[in-house]
Design an enzyme around this catalytic site. Structure first.
Site, short mmCIF file in Angstrom:
data_model
loop_
_atom_site.label_atom_id
_atom_site.label_comp_id
_atom_site.label_asym_id
_atom_site.label_seq_id
_atom_site.Cartn_x
_atom_site.Cartn_y
_atom_site.Cartn_z
N CYS A 121 0.83 -1.21 0.00
CA CYS A 121 0.00 0.00 0.00
C CYS A 121 0.87 1.27 0.00
O CYS A 121 1.38 1.65 -1.04
CB CYS A 121 -0.97 -0.04 1.17
SG CYS A 121 -2.40 1.00 0.88
N HIS A 155 -3.63 -4.93 0.42
CA HIS A 155 -2.92 -5.56 1.55
C HIS A 155 -3.03 -7.09 1.47
O HIS A 155 -3.94 -7.67 2.06
CB HIS A 155 -3.53 -5.09 2.88
CG HIS A 155 -3.29 -3.65 3.16
ND1 HIS A 155 -2.17 -3.22 3.82
CD2 HIS A 155 -4.00 -2.55 2.86
CE1 HIS A 155 -2.20 -1.90 3.92
NE2 HIS A 155 -3.31 -1.47 3.34
N GLU A 164 -1.44 -9.21 3.00
CA GLU A 164 -1.23 -9.83 4.32
C GLU A 164 -2.53 -10.21 5.01
O GLU A 164 -2.57 -11.13 5.82
CB GLU A 164 -0.39 -8.92 5.22
CG GLU A 164 -1.03 -7.61 5.70
CD GLU A 164 -0.83 -6.44 4.74
OE1 GLU A 164 -0.58 -6.68 3.54
OE2 GLU A 164 -0.96 -5.29 5.18
N1 GLN Z 1 -1.60 6.64 3.09
C1 GLN Z 1 -1.82 5.93 1.89
C2 GLN Z 1 -3.20 6.17 1.33
O1 GLN Z 1 -4.07 6.62 2.01
C3 GLN Z 1 -1.57 4.45 2.07
C4 GLN Z 1 -2.52 3.79 3.02
C5 GLN Z 1 -2.04 2.46 3.52
O2 GLN Z 1 -0.87 2.15 3.47
N2 GLN Z 1 -2.95 1.64 4.03
O3 GLN Z 1 -3.45 5.90 0.17
#
Ligand code: GLN
Length: 545
Positions: free
Chosen positions: A384, A515, A517
């Site tokens: 992400c 994600h 994970e």
């Molecule tokens: N801050 C980033 C976003 O809002 C990534 C978010 C995250 O890593 N879950 O897109």
């Protein structure tokens, strides 16, 4: 009898102190009952007034886990999904705030038909209704319900009241498990049962008596201490379950079964125990036990420190996903925290992960780390935010887009390679933060022949998201021209879901906007993590030779 009338409820509450593994205990009980042939589901009750976990800082509350339907919840739902090997949904999680909100909304729409709506009984009734909703949706024979917090605090008193009310109605269908902590005084000292005795008294004052006590401690509980608890807490000796510290949480169900916890629970429900089938799980644990060879993975993050202590809870699913894939390769993972704001010598790692995150702190360090792993051929996953920063790093160093950035960090960057979705911008401008990110499972289509596609072995996947920012479509052509591959995209091709570098330039460099994970399971490692670990193993050999 209807399903609901037959359903059995196992409540899990905590005594003495928090953080002793109540969630894993609930998940383990679920796992064992599942192995006896029952359809088991789980609910977590969080005492917070927050509507969900989405707005909580990971340092305060640990990882925010995300379900397929986009529910942002407590990390224990991750434990349930991993132990039960099943996907859960909104009905499996509630907070004080969400319970009150439903009751108030119902009151506003006159559903209480003019009655005076009171904290008791209406709040506990709503809690029980929600538990039954989960039973119905998941078609459960048995449901485990974990009440957050510790007995004796104000916050969870109405949930204890819900247990009391349900038990009154269905005395034969409710089992109450107290997970209590037994401290050891001094070095080589004895296990102390007094705090547990107090916890049980406190529970008694709410009208509840535990049926089973799980004795959490550094070591196994001995016979003398069992006697003490049995006499003072009014629980049969055989209903005290030893739960010593373990080096691997997946051993816990087997530990509980040494004291025959499932037999005890089923007897209390007057259900004839069905044959247990834990063979497969036992085999898995014994193969893990035999592992000797290690591998070293670094996680570059910032949600570690709290006061003088280090917290790894903020990345619990990442850690578990690393473990699952390492176990599949018969390796023991040594996971090291790399503080994004202060690190050196990344060359000692076999592989490096930059996980998700929010805001500007530690960003320069993460980008520096990504630059290092890219140049030094260290296998890498960016999760992400980690993927977004990999795009920023590549834009700056390879595509020569000076000062390229994410607008999350620098709103005036000349090259906003990562930008906020217009729909998200409006939400932030209206301070509409709760539950409004791009959340939950979305499909993606993978490009044939890419590292990602070969890892998954398919072209169509679905993965869980939690973000507001995206790769800016205006820069895709430029990034691709410079060698970046977008190997996964949303079906309409507008959102970049996976980026990778070609194998001829780097052995394993992948970023996922989602994600992975969250979907890794102990006996079914996630393909991206598995391939990353395979590459890390090869890298390890290269480093050692
Ligand atoms: N801050 C980033 C976003 O809002 C990534 C978010 C995250 O890593 N879950 O897109």
């Amino acid at each position: 009898m209807t399903k609901e009338q037959k359903t059995k409820y196992v409540f899990v509450v905590g005594g003495v102190m928090s953080g002793v593994g109540k969630g894993v205990a609930a998940a383990s009980i679920g796992k064992i009952l599942q192995s006896r042939g029952f359809n088991v589901t789980s609910v977590k009750i969080d005492p917070y007034v927050n509507i969900d976990a989405g707005t909580m800082n990971p340092i305060e509350h640990g990882e925010v886990f995300v379900l397929n339907d986009g529910t942002e919840c407590d990390q224990d739902l991750g434990n349930y999904e991993r132990f039960l090997n099943k996907d859960l949904s909104r009905v499996n999680y509630m907070t004080t705030g969400s319970v009150y909100l439903s009751v108030i909304e119902r009151e506003r729409s006159l559903k209480y038909q003019g009655k005076c709506v009171e904290v008791v009984p209406h709040i506990p009734i709503e809690v029980i209704d929600r538990i039954n909703l989960a039973v119905k949706k998941d078609n459960a024979d048995i449901i485990t319900i974990e009440v957050g917090g510790t007995v004796g605090e104000y916050q969870n008193i109405l949930f204890l009241e819900a247990i009391r009310m349900l038990k009154l109605k269905k005395p034969k269908s409710v089992v109450l498990v107290l997970v209590s902590y037994l401290p050891i005084q001094g070095k080589g000292g004895e296990l102390k049962t007094k705090p547990t005795q107090y916890a049980v008294r406190t529970l008694n004052s709410t009208g509840l008596q535990p049926d089973i006590i799980i004795a959490r401690s550094a070591v196994d509980i001995d016979d003398k201490r069992r006697d003490k608890i049995a006499t003072n807490c009014g629980v049969e000796k055989k209903d005290i379950i030893s739960a010593p510290d373990v080096d691997n949480i997946y051993k816990i169900p087997l530990n509980f079964e040494r004291d025959k916890i499932s037999g005890r629970i089923l007897e209390k429900f007057s259900i004839k125990p069905q044959k247990k089938d834990m063979k497969d799980f036992r085999r898995f644990i014994s193969s893990v036990n035999k592992i000797e060879k290690e591998m070293r993975i670094g996680i570059v993050g910032k949600y570690f420190g709290t006061g003088n202590f280090m917290l790894s809870d903020s990345y619990i699913s990442v850690i578990e996903a690393i473990k699952h894939s390492a176990y599949a390769l018969k390796r023991k993972p040594i996971i090291e925290w790399v503080d994004a704001e202060n690190f050196k010598n990344l060359g000692r790692f076999d592989g490096i992960i930059v996980p998700g995150g929010f805001g500007g702190r530690g960003i320069d360090g993460k980008i520096r780390a990504i630059n290092y792993v890219r140049k030094h051929n260290i296998p890498f996953i960016g999760l992400c935010y980690g993927m977004q920063l990999a795009v920023v790093e590549f834009a700056r160093s390879v595509a020569r887009l000076d000062n390229a950035n994410s607008t999350e960090i620098d709103k005036t960057t000349p090259h906003p390679v990562i930008n906020i979705l217009p729909s998200q911008k409006e939400k932030i401008e209206n301070s509409n933060y709760g539950g409004t990110m791009r959340l939950g499972a979305y499909p993606a289509v993978l490009k044939k022949g890419t590292v990602a596609q070969r890892a998954y072995g398919t072209t169509h996947i679905s993965e869980r998201h939690r973000h507001r920012y995206e790769v800016n479509p205006e820069y895709i052509e430029c990034l691709e021209a410079n060698g970046m591959i977008f190997s996964g995209m949303s079906p309409d091709k507008r959102l970049m879901e996976i980026m990778e570098l070609p194998v001829k330039t780097h052995p394993f460099f992948i970023g996922t906007q989602f994600h992975p994970e969250f979907k890794s399971r102990p006996q079914k490692a996630h393909p991206i993590f598995l391939k990353f670990m395979e590459a890390s193993l090869i890298n390890k050999k290269r480093v050692t030779n």
